[in-house]
Design a protein around this motif. Sequence first.
Motif, mmCIF file in Angstrom:
data_model
loop_
_atom_site.group_PDB
_atom_site.id
_atom_site.type_symbol
_atom_site.label_atom_id
_atom_site.label_comp_id
_atom_site.label_asym_id
_atom_site.label_seq_id
_atom_site.Cartn_x
_atom_site.Cartn_y
_atom_site.Cartn_z
ATOM 1 N N PHE A 373 -4.609 -2.694 -2.832
ATOM 2 C CA PHE A 373 -3.881 -3.554 -1.895
ATOM 3 C C PHE A 373 -4.593 -4.899 -1.728
ATOM 4 O O PHE A 373 -3.981 -5.962 -1.841
ATOM 5 N N PHE A 374 -5.898 -4.852 -1.467
ATOM 6 C CA PHE A 374 -6.619 -6.094 -1.194
ATOM 7 C C PHE A 374 -6.855 -6.925 -2.462
ATOM 8 O O PHE A 374 -7.103 -8.130 -2.367
ATOM 9 N N TRP A 379 0.569 -8.301 -2.621
ATOM 10 C CA TRP A 379 0.499 -7.548 -1.370
ATOM 11 C C TRP A 379 -0.166 -8.379 -0.267
ATOM 12 O O TRP A 379 0.354 -8.471 0.849
ATOM 13 N N THR A 380 -1.305 -8.963 -0.569
ATOM 14 C CA THR A 380 -2.014 -9.734 0.465
ATOM 15 C C THR A 380 -1.227 -10.971 0.870
ATOM 16 O O THR A 380 -1.216 -11.358 2.050
ATOM 17 N N GLY A 381 -0.548 -11.598 -0.091
ATOM 18 C CA GLY A 381 0.267 -12.762 0.250
ATOM 19 C C GLY A 381 1.421 -12.389 1.174
ATOM 20 O O GLY A 381 1.721 -13.107 2.139
ATOM 21 N N ILE A 553 1.446 1.592 -1.528
ATOM 22 C CA ILE A 553 2.183 1.506 -0.273
ATOM 23 C C ILE A 553 1.641 2.479 0.762
ATOM 24 O O ILE A 553 1.779 2.260 1.969
ATOM 25 N N ALA A 554 1.005 3.573 0.309
ATOM 26 C CA ALA A 554 0.406 4.517 1.261
ATOM 27 C C ALA A 554 -0.727 3.852 2.031
ATOM 28 O O ALA A 554 -0.888 4.070 3.239
ATOM 29 N N ALA A 555 -1.537 3.049 1.348
ATOM 30 C CA ALA A 555 -2.613 2.331 2.029
ATOM 31 C C ALA A 555 -2.050 1.301 3.003
ATOM 32 O O ALA A 555 -2.547 1.150 4.123
ATOM 33 N N VAL A 556 -0.992 0.600 2.585
ATOM 34 C CA VAL A 556 -0.358 -0.369 3.476
ATOM 35 C C VAL A 556 0.210 0.338 4.708
ATOM 36 O O VAL A 556 0.042 -0.114 5.849
ATOM 37 N N ALA A 557 0.861 1.466 4.476
ATOM 38 C CA ALA A 557 1.470 2.202 5.583
ATOM 39 C C ALA A 557 0.426 2.713 6.564
ATOM 40 O O ALA A 557 0.629 2.703 7.777
#
Length: 591
Positions: A373-374, A379-381, A553-557
């Motif tokens: 993610f990072f 994703w970060t944008g 997306i699991a990390a984002v969630a």
Amino acid sequence: MSIPQKLSLKPVGLAVPAFAILLAVFGIPMIRLFLTSLDAPAFSLANYEAFFRQGANVRVLFQTIEVSLVVTAICVIIGYPTAYLMASAPKNLRTALIVLVVIPYLTSLLVRTYAWIVILGDRGMVNNVLLELGLISSPLPLIYNRMAVYVGMVQIMLPLMILPLVTVMVSIDRSLVAAARSMGAQPSAAFWRVFFPLSLPGVRSGSLLVFVLCLGFYITPAALGGLRDAMLSTFIAAQVETSFNMARTATSAFILLGIAAVMLAIFGLDLAGTQGRAVRPMPESSWKPVRLLSAIKRFSNELAASYRAKRWNAKLYQASNIRRRTIARAVFVVSVMLFLLLPSVVVVIMSFSAGEFLTFPPPGISLKWYRSFFDDPSWTGAALTSVEIGVAVTILSTIVGTLAAYGLNRTSPKLRSILTLLLLAPITLPSIVVGISAYLGLLSFGLIGTKTGIALTHSLGAIAYVVVIVSATLASFDRRLEQAAMSMRAGPLQTFKRVTLPLIRPGIMGGALFAFLHSFDEVVKTSLVSGLSIRTLPLKMWENIRHEIDPTIAAVASLLVLLPVLWLAAIYVTWWRSRPSAEHALPDAAA
């Protein structure tokens, strides 16, 4: 004296900025949308006739109503006993349970929908557990069907049923039930004849809110349902993405809006008088057979009265299965809380998976999806864009909404009710209808595909949340404190800063919380007004869910799951710190 100067001298003038945004982005475009559906200036019903002539449209419409009714009924069946047990619990336990209900409500809708894909998928938690136990030989089709839609929508809507019920039930005087019991009524009779009629306003409010919001559901049915489970909002979104025939889109939107308006008109009335009628005896009929049956019933009741009194006295001090009932109630409440919190827990666990695919339980523990993610600019944008828009929405809606709530609090009750109802329209009407109206409003200002346009669209609902929460705080505010401060030569601005603001600060923080979370979780309206040129984090997540299901997306969630917890902690600290400052507010204002 000019009109702006006259408005500035009245409390209602403080609500002018909020209504200016509402009219420009939502109100006037809604009128244009309605005129378009009527084929103005010809003014005919040809568009509505064309809609109902197509069997597919009618089938989708009835399917939308059916799904909304079923979800509402399930929420009532589960939510009423849960709210009753929560209202009967000790205060500290009740507060803890309310927090457990609020947390999933504040959690992103996309996160909870994504979690059910993980739980119900072919390699999800349920199928893997059943396979490991040897109960099935191949995965069950638990997803992409109507049952999955019901499960996801009930989990999302259940807090909206429980919270109004708890609010009403806590305010009911339990001595009325005790009085009924003391006159020989059985617990069930005392409940149905006394408590249940008094709780009907909560049932009405929760059911109405759940049903109207279910009419506009788009994300969950599209993600969890099959092709046969499409709802009218999905149909409208498909029209916008393909042809964007304004007449057809407006017609479909106003049919959906008409159903919501009818329900609000029928059940959105004050039913307080019903409570009294519910506990009064029915008037006797003049029809002779009915009078004869009534006489027989009274005679039977008189014969059974002495027996019921003896039986009640015998059971009053008799040992009962209190422990068994207590355990059953605890198991029920725990099961409901697990149902509400399970998606968030599963998402957090999946975010640490070392596997290349979404499987539960994860084959190993790793932080690679957080690194993914990072390290991914897309994703970060998207996250930075959502934060930027969310902060702008929070600042704008908190200032404008607080001013509106403060001004409406000082107007007449009748005018306050009407104006508040108008401000709440963006969060009580189907989201897809609000999004289409906002698209038309921003199109006339040239703000489609801009961050300013997205922020204004998000502010429609965010301002409504701020007004509701700050108004609730001001309802318990003692205005004599302001009068006392002004009698000690404190000016209006100094009185507001030193007296009013410290006392309503928790409400303002709560409004800011809901404003930010509302903006950060918005998908439907953002997809309509972003113009495909701006991608927020929810849009990125929705795109990922529909196409590839990247485990990132699991990390984002999981990060989004922690967001409401941190906000609630901030609100608690603010409230705790505001208590001593409120005690010294009046002396400080006079200094």
